[in-house]
Write a protein that holds these residues in place. Structure first.
Motif, PDB file in Angstrom:
ATOM      1  N   TYR A  95       0.852  -1.183   0.000  1.00 30.93           N
ATOM      2  CA  TYR A  95       0.000   0.000   0.000  1.00 30.93           C
ATOM      3  C   TYR A  95       0.894   1.241   0.000  1.00 30.93           C
ATOM      4  CZ  TYR A  95      -3.285  -3.501   1.820  1.00 30.93           C
ATOM      5  OH  TYR A  95      -4.051  -4.632   2.009  1.00 30.93           O
ATOM      6  N   ILE A 151       1.580   4.533   1.426  1.00 28.54           N
ATOM      7  CA  ILE A 151       1.206   5.243   2.646  1.00 28.54           C
ATOM      8  C   ILE A 151       1.958   6.560   2.728  1.00 28.54           C
ATOM      9  CG2 ILE A 151       1.114   5.151   5.158  1.00 28.54           C
ATOM     10  CD1 ILE A 151      -0.752   3.161   3.721  1.00 28.54           C
ATOM     11  N   VAL A 199      -4.266   6.650   9.236  1.00 24.17           N
ATOM     12  CA  VAL A 199      -3.463   6.018   8.185  1.00 24.17           C
ATOM     13  C   VAL A 199      -3.814   6.742   6.894  1.00 24.17           C
ATOM     14  CG1 VAL A 199      -2.936   3.886   6.938  1.00 24.17           C
ATOM     15  CG2 VAL A 199      -3.498   3.797   9.395  1.00 24.17           C
ATOM     16  N   ARG A 200      -2.886   7.588   6.445  1.00 25.05           N
ATOM     17  CA  ARG A 200      -3.152   8.404   5.262  1.00 25.05           C
ATOM     18  C   ARG A 200      -2.555   7.738   4.028  1.00 25.05           C
ATOM     19  NH1 ARG A 200      -4.806  13.390   4.809  1.00 25.05           N
ATOM     20  NH2 ARG A 200      -4.191  14.049   6.893  1.00 25.05           N
ATOM     21  N   PHE A 201      -3.438   7.371   3.099  1.00 29.13           N
ATOM     22  CA  PHE A 201      -3.004   6.764   1.844  1.00 29.13           C
ATOM     23  C   PHE A 201      -2.620   7.854   0.850  1.00 29.13           C
ATOM     24  CE2 PHE A 201      -5.417   3.534   3.927  1.00 29.13           C
ATOM     25  CZ  PHE A 201      -4.882   2.321   3.508  1.00 29.13           C
ATOM     26  N   LEU A 232      -8.882   5.539   8.198  1.00 30.35           N
ATOM     27  CA  LEU A 232      -8.238   5.416   6.889  1.00 30.35           C
ATOM     28  C   LEU A 232      -8.635   6.640   6.081  1.00 30.35           C
ATOM     29  CD1 LEU A 232      -8.992   1.650   6.132  1.00 30.35           C
ATOM     30  CD2 LEU A 232      -7.093   2.636   7.456  1.00 30.35           C
ATOM     31  N   THR A 233      -7.654   7.422   5.677  1.00 34.13           N
ATOM     32  CA  THR A 233      -7.925   8.670   4.997  1.00 34.13           C
ATOM     33  C   THR A 233      -6.948   8.856   3.851  1.00 34.13           C
ATOM     34  OG1 THR A 233      -8.288  11.038   5.394  1.00 34.13           O
ATOM     35  CG2 THR A 233      -6.504  10.003   6.638  1.00 34.13           C
ATOM     36  N   PRO A 258      -8.620   6.801   0.152  1.00 31.94           N
ATOM     37  CA  PRO A 258      -8.244   5.469   0.653  1.00 31.94           C
ATOM     38  C   PRO A 258      -8.929   4.319  -0.062  1.00 31.94           C
ATOM     39  CG  PRO A 258      -9.677   6.581   2.206  1.00 31.94           C
ATOM     40  CD  PRO A 258      -9.303   7.602   1.174  1.00 31.94           C
ATOM     41  N   ALA A 289      -7.216   0.712   0.078  1.00 40.26           N
ATOM     42  CA  ALA A 289      -7.605  -0.065   1.257  1.00 40.26           C
ATOM     43  C   ALA A 289      -8.537  -1.200   0.858  1.00 40.26           C
ATOM     44  CB  ALA A 289      -8.289   0.841   2.279  1.00 40.26           C
ATOM     45  N   VAL A 301     -12.474   0.476  12.698  1.00 43.89           N
ATOM     46  CA  VAL A 301     -11.893   1.108  11.507  1.00 43.89           C
ATOM     47  C   VAL A 301     -12.909   2.013  10.814  1.00 43.89           C
ATOM     48  CG1 VAL A 301     -10.723   0.725   9.307  1.00 43.89           C
ATOM     49  CG2 VAL A 301     -10.386  -0.893  11.194  1.00 43.89           C
ATOM     50  N   MET A 334     -13.426   5.043   7.719  1.00 47.32           N
ATOM     51  CA  MET A 334     -12.846   5.479   6.448  1.00 47.32           C
ATOM     52  C   MET A 334     -13.483   6.778   6.011  1.00 47.32           C
ATOM     53  SD  MET A 334     -12.794   3.660   2.665  1.00 47.32           S
ATOM     54  CE  MET A 334     -11.437   2.543   3.009  1.00 47.32           C
TER      55      MET A 334
END
Length: 200
Positions: free
Chosen positions: A7, A9, A30-32, A72-73, A77, A81, A96, A98
């Motif tokens: 992924y 990240i 968790v920034r994608f 998850l942002t 994401p 994700a 979790v 999103m």
């Protein structure tokens, strides 16, 4: 041997959720990296990222052991994700959430879904939300564009003032948001508390 999925990240950090329903709650973000839109007000730099597998992401998240809330942002994401990552977080006791623009179907395993449709600001023509249900809808409002929830069914609807970087303009937008919410009580005002508190 099959290689584990990687992924992209941008960063993983611990702070308070600054927006919407969970505002004020401690969260591991968790920034994608990467997005399928190009919103002019986006404040995220996606030029740098690190490739991580799900186990490595979990290791980073577990640095803040007492916090069991993961957001998850991005970016977007939902472009990366998947249920495998979310299932791993679930197995270790995490809830979790999103945050998505809603133009891609999110993983079914996510516990809380926030859709923030950006159609009023999208430069990529023809991109529309495909998500029809969410826990909350959060619309970024500039005081001029028509407010639309794209007919997304949700429990909560939030209107958030757009941060233009101009203090005077931001004040005008805030007042316009307040007036809109008062006239349309389906909506609630969401402020970016992390910016007010000057935290990440």
């Amino acid at each position: 041997m099959m290689q584990e999925r990687q992924y992209r990240i941008n960063e993983i950090f611990y702070s308070l959720q600054g927006e919407g329903f969970w505002a004020g709650r401690p969260a591991v973000f968790v920034r994608f990296s990467g997005c399928n839109l190009a919103c002019p007000f986006c404040d995220t730099d996606f030029s740098g990222y690190e490739l991580m597998d799900a186990g490595t992401i979990l290791e980073h998240v577990e640095r803040w052991g007492k916090c069991r809330f993961v957001v998850l942002t991005g970016g977007e994401p939902a472009l990366q994700a998947d249920n495998a990552l979310i299932d791993l977080l679930h197995r270790h006791g995490y809830y979790v959430a999103m945050e998505t623009n809603g133009t891609c179907q999110p993983p079914q395993a996510v516990d809380w879904l926030t859709v923030s449709p950006k159609t009023s600001f999208v430069r990529s023509r023809g991109v529309r939300p495909v998500v029809e249900r969410a826990h909350e809808v959060k619309v970024v409002f500039d005081g001029q564009a028509e407010v639309s929830d794209e007919k997304i069914k949700a429990i909560h609807y939030y209107l958030q003032p757009c941060d233009t970087g101009d203090e005077g303009r931001n004040r005008e937008i805030l007042y316009a948001c307040i007036e809109y919410v008062k006239a349309h009580p389906k909506w609630m005002l969401s402020l970016q508390q992390h910016k007010i508190l000057n935290i990440r």
